[in-house]
Design an enzyme around this catalytic site. Structure first.
Site, PDB file in Angstrom:
ATOM      1  N   GLU A  59      -4.536 -12.545  20.875  1.00 17.48           N
ATOM      2  CA  GLU A  59      -2.803 -12.417  21.253  1.00 17.48           C
ATOM      3  C   GLU A  59      -2.221 -11.480  20.198  1.00 17.48           C
ATOM      4  O   GLU A  59      -1.384 -10.673  20.647  1.00 17.48           O
ATOM      5  CB  GLU A  59      -2.320 -13.372  21.686  1.00 17.48           C
ATOM      6  CG  GLU A  59      -0.754 -13.603  22.466  1.00 17.48           C
ATOM      7  CD  GLU A  59       0.088 -14.644  22.918  1.00 17.48           C
ATOM      8  OE1 GLU A  59      -0.860 -15.397  23.146  1.00 17.48           O
ATOM      9  OE2 GLU A  59       1.073 -14.634  22.490  1.00 17.48           O
TER      10      GLU A  59
ATOM     11  N   ASN B 219      -5.274 -22.714  20.307  1.00 18.06           N
ATOM     12  CA  ASN B 219      -4.298 -23.613  20.782  1.00 18.06           C
ATOM     13  C   ASN B 219      -4.802 -24.955  20.960  1.00 18.06           C
ATOM     14  O   ASN B 219      -4.139 -25.960  20.866  1.00 18.06           O
ATOM     15  CB  ASN B 219      -3.692 -23.174  22.333  1.00 18.06           C
ATOM     16  CG  ASN B 219      -4.789 -23.620  23.486  1.00 18.06           C
ATOM     17  OD1 ASN B 219      -4.712 -24.908  23.901  1.00 18.06           O
ATOM     18  ND2 ASN B 219      -5.536 -22.668  23.806  1.00 18.06           N
TER      19      ASN B 219
ATOM     20  N   CYS C 152       4.865 -20.526  25.404  1.00 20.95           N
ATOM     21  CA  CYS C 152       5.130 -20.806  26.865  1.00 20.95           C
ATOM     22  C   CYS C 152       5.003 -22.276  27.197  1.00 20.95           C
ATOM     23  O   CYS C 152       4.916 -23.247  26.311  1.00 20.95           O
ATOM     24  CB  CYS C 152       3.995 -20.159  27.812  1.00 20.95           C
ATOM     25  SG  CYS C 152       2.098 -21.238  27.058  1.00 20.95           S
TER      26      CYS C 152
ATOM     27  N   SER D 286     -10.770 -21.861  19.823  1.00 20.12           N
ATOM     28  CA  SER D 286      -9.572 -22.056  20.581  1.00 20.12           C
ATOM     29  C   SER D 286      -8.309 -22.342  19.712  1.00 20.12           C
ATOM     30  O   SER D 286      -8.334 -23.492  19.272  1.00 20.12           O
ATOM     31  CB  SER D 286      -9.722 -22.933  21.681  1.00 20.12           C
ATOM     32  OG  SER D 286      -8.412 -23.218  22.226  1.00 20.12           O
TER      33      SER D 286
ATOM     34  N   HIS E 111     -12.058 -19.312  25.344  1.00 20.68           N
ATOM     35  CA  HIS E 111     -12.567 -19.598  24.006  1.00 20.68           C
ATOM     36  C   HIS E 111     -13.296 -21.240  24.426  1.00 20.68           C
ATOM     37  O   HIS E 111     -13.109 -21.947  23.610  1.00 20.68           O
ATOM     38  CB  HIS E 111     -11.514 -20.018  23.058  1.00 20.68           C
ATOM     39  CG  HIS E 111     -11.113 -18.871  22.334  1.00 20.68           C
ATOM     40  ND1 HIS E 111      -9.712 -18.392  21.860  1.00 20.68           N
ATOM     41  CD2 HIS E 111     -11.810 -17.628  22.115  1.00 20.68           C
ATOM     42  CE1 HIS E 111      -9.693 -17.444  21.314  1.00 20.68           C
ATOM     43  NE2 HIS E 111     -10.740 -16.523  21.402  1.00 20.68           N
TER      44      HIS E 111
ATOM     45  N   HIS F  55      -5.385 -13.036  26.850  1.00 21.12           N
ATOM     46  CA  HIS F  55      -4.635 -13.014  25.546  1.00 21.12           C
ATOM     47  C   HIS F  55      -3.975 -11.437  25.432  1.00 21.12           C
ATOM     48  O   HIS F  55      -3.068 -11.081  24.637  1.00 21.12           O
ATOM     49  CB  HIS F  55      -5.548 -12.779  24.413  1.00 21.12           C
ATOM     50  CG  HIS F  55      -6.323 -14.020  24.170  1.00 21.12           C
ATOM     51  ND1 HIS F  55      -5.674 -15.462  24.233  1.00 21.12           N
ATOM     52  CD2 HIS F  55      -7.868 -14.326  23.922  1.00 21.12           C
ATOM     53  CE1 HIS F  55      -6.568 -16.319  24.156  1.00 21.12           C
ATOM     54  NE2 HIS F  55      -7.870 -16.067  23.972  1.00 21.12           N
TER      55      HIS F  55
ATOM     56  N   CYS G 288      -2.330 -12.360  30.607  1.00 21.58           N
ATOM     57  CA  CYS G 288      -1.379 -13.569  31.222  1.00 21.58           C
ATOM     58  C   CYS G 288       0.189 -12.784  31.389  1.00 21.58           C
ATOM     59  O   CYS G 288       0.503 -12.202  30.550  1.00 21.58           O
ATOM     60  CB  CYS G 288      -1.399 -14.660  30.181  1.00 21.58           C
ATOM     61  SG  CYS G 288      -0.108 -15.708  30.667  1.00 21.58           S
TER      62      CYS G 288
END
Lengths: 285, 285
Positions: free
Chosen positions: A125, A219, A189, A217, A41, A73, A95
């Protein structure tokens, strides 16, 4: 004037791994190589990748030949099936941490559990995780949405790996009153948790904070929210070019952090842009 | 002036059952009959019971002969052992709902799980539950205490059956960040939930609220907190004699609720005391 870059900022393991995988694939395979959706992203890295011959397609059906890279994702099992049906060569860069959550969701659903996924409804995700739930999954973004679920004897709850812990905690709290036996899998995570903690800590000891990263993005957006809760003078910038003298007015201690998809160059350039701005105009009172 | 008694206020199933069991035991058994600790957290009922020949002892060792009644809160297995060793006749009036939680705590501990019990540290039910945890139990009263626990891969959490749902939710939320896999058993009993919901609902539509019950009753204290959050003009009284003209000044709609250990007479008397006060002084502006 002092500039402090947050510890644990920038590219996470899963994204670094996907980038390496994509470049290795490009070198190894002839024909078209494309990621399904932007590999990361971050528009700047996406442009770099395109220049290297790694493009992107929006949907499985858009891929006509060659190799498709599944980004970090992950995707729903159905997407793999659609690509295979079209004889597309698949390179899976999901991931490994996300893969574990996918398997967990699948195992819980197989045991007949309703699985609540706390995450952004439209995040790839989360959509992928939902695909593993055999129709037993339900996505909630926050405590208010969790509170609207009906009462149940038993259910399980997981989180999008890059979700904000505070939002996950609140959603779980809301599920408690709705569920006799609730199994909570905290699947946020470590990299996300460490990054969020470091950003909050840094935001608490600076007077101006920059969060660098792609506007899409998830996050990075969370990182902005977390920082902004601690230090209202927080700016979300996609690149160093967006830094204006106004943002730096009165700043003495400046913090910088970046999301899981923010490349180290982007952070370095932000540091340089701030330094240069101060050299041009040392007193900003 | 209107007086509204909350639906679902007063004696719960477990406490009613313990009172019936105690009286039946008194009729059936010769010699001393005593509960271990006050049978019910209400001084007035305790006095009535004493007059009927049902006393109470503070510790197992205080019981020298005759019959000991285990009250609805239940006790740790060790207490049973100590009473048996002294050849005391035991009548177990543990609430069946609490018994289920005891068995759950025992089963979780047998599987090696740490069991977090969210409850009042000194409440007899919580102390009893802890006794079933085989040394794997830990009590927390709120989110702040939960936050102090170390991180763990897995743990389970249960609640004292009469705890406040909001406090339980907050404590669970705090455990989420400390635990990879958290199994949440919402063991707050339906009677408690219904009573708390009804009190909150009533507090929202009256201008003055009375919570009637023993000052040592944990669930009555919670009821007071819940009501007071909604209607700051909430009074916690042990009996009708505590109602003063000041408490009723300006009151037009008055709500009354009582805890799981509040006998119906106590609520009836509060209603009468308020009515009489208004008859003596109809205009209270």
């Amino acid at each position: 004037m002092e500039i402090i870059v947050a510890e644990h900022s920038g590219l996470c393991y899963g994204v670094r791994r996907a980038l390496t995988t994509a470049r290795r694939t490009r070198r190894a395979k002839p024909g078209q190589v494309a990621s399904l959706g932007d590999l990361i992203h971050n528009p700047r890295v996406v442009a770099d990748l395109a220049a290297e011959g790694i493009g992107s397609v929006e949907t499985p059906d858009e891929a006509r030949s060659g190799t498709v890279i599944i980004r970090s994702h992950g995707v729903a099992p159905d997407v793999f099936r659609r690509l295979r049906r079209r004889k597309i060569d698949i390179v899976d860069a999901t991931c490994p941490i996300v893969q574990n959550i996918q398997h967990l969701v699948e195992a819980l659903a197989r045991r007949g559990r309703q699985v609540v996924i706390v995450g952004h409804r439209d995040h790839p995700e989360t959509r992928g995780l939902l695909g593993y739930s055999r129709g037993r999954g339900v996505v909630v973004e926050d405590a208010a949405q969790a509170r609207e679920l009906p009462s149940r004897k038993a259910r399980a709850v997981v989180a999008q790996s890059t979700y904000d812990l505070e939002a996950f905690e609140a959603a779980v709290g809301a599920l408690v009153g709705k569920t006799r036996e609730l199994t909570v899998h905290n699947t946020i995570c470590d990299s996300t948790r460490t990054r969020q903690r470091a950003a909050a800590e840094l935001a608490g000891r600076v007077d101006t904070m920059f969060i660098v990263g792609g506007k899409r993005s998830s996050n990075t957006a969370r990182l902005y929210e977390i920082s902004e809760r601690v230090q209202p003078r927080t700016f979300f910038i996609e690149n160093a070019g967006e830094i204006t003298p106004d943002m730096l007015r009165g700043a003495r201690t400046i913090g910088i952090s970046g999301g899981a998809s923010t490349p180290p160059e982007a952070i370095r350039e932000a540091v340089e842009a701030i330094e240069q701005s101060f050299e041009r105009n040392p007193t900003r009172e």
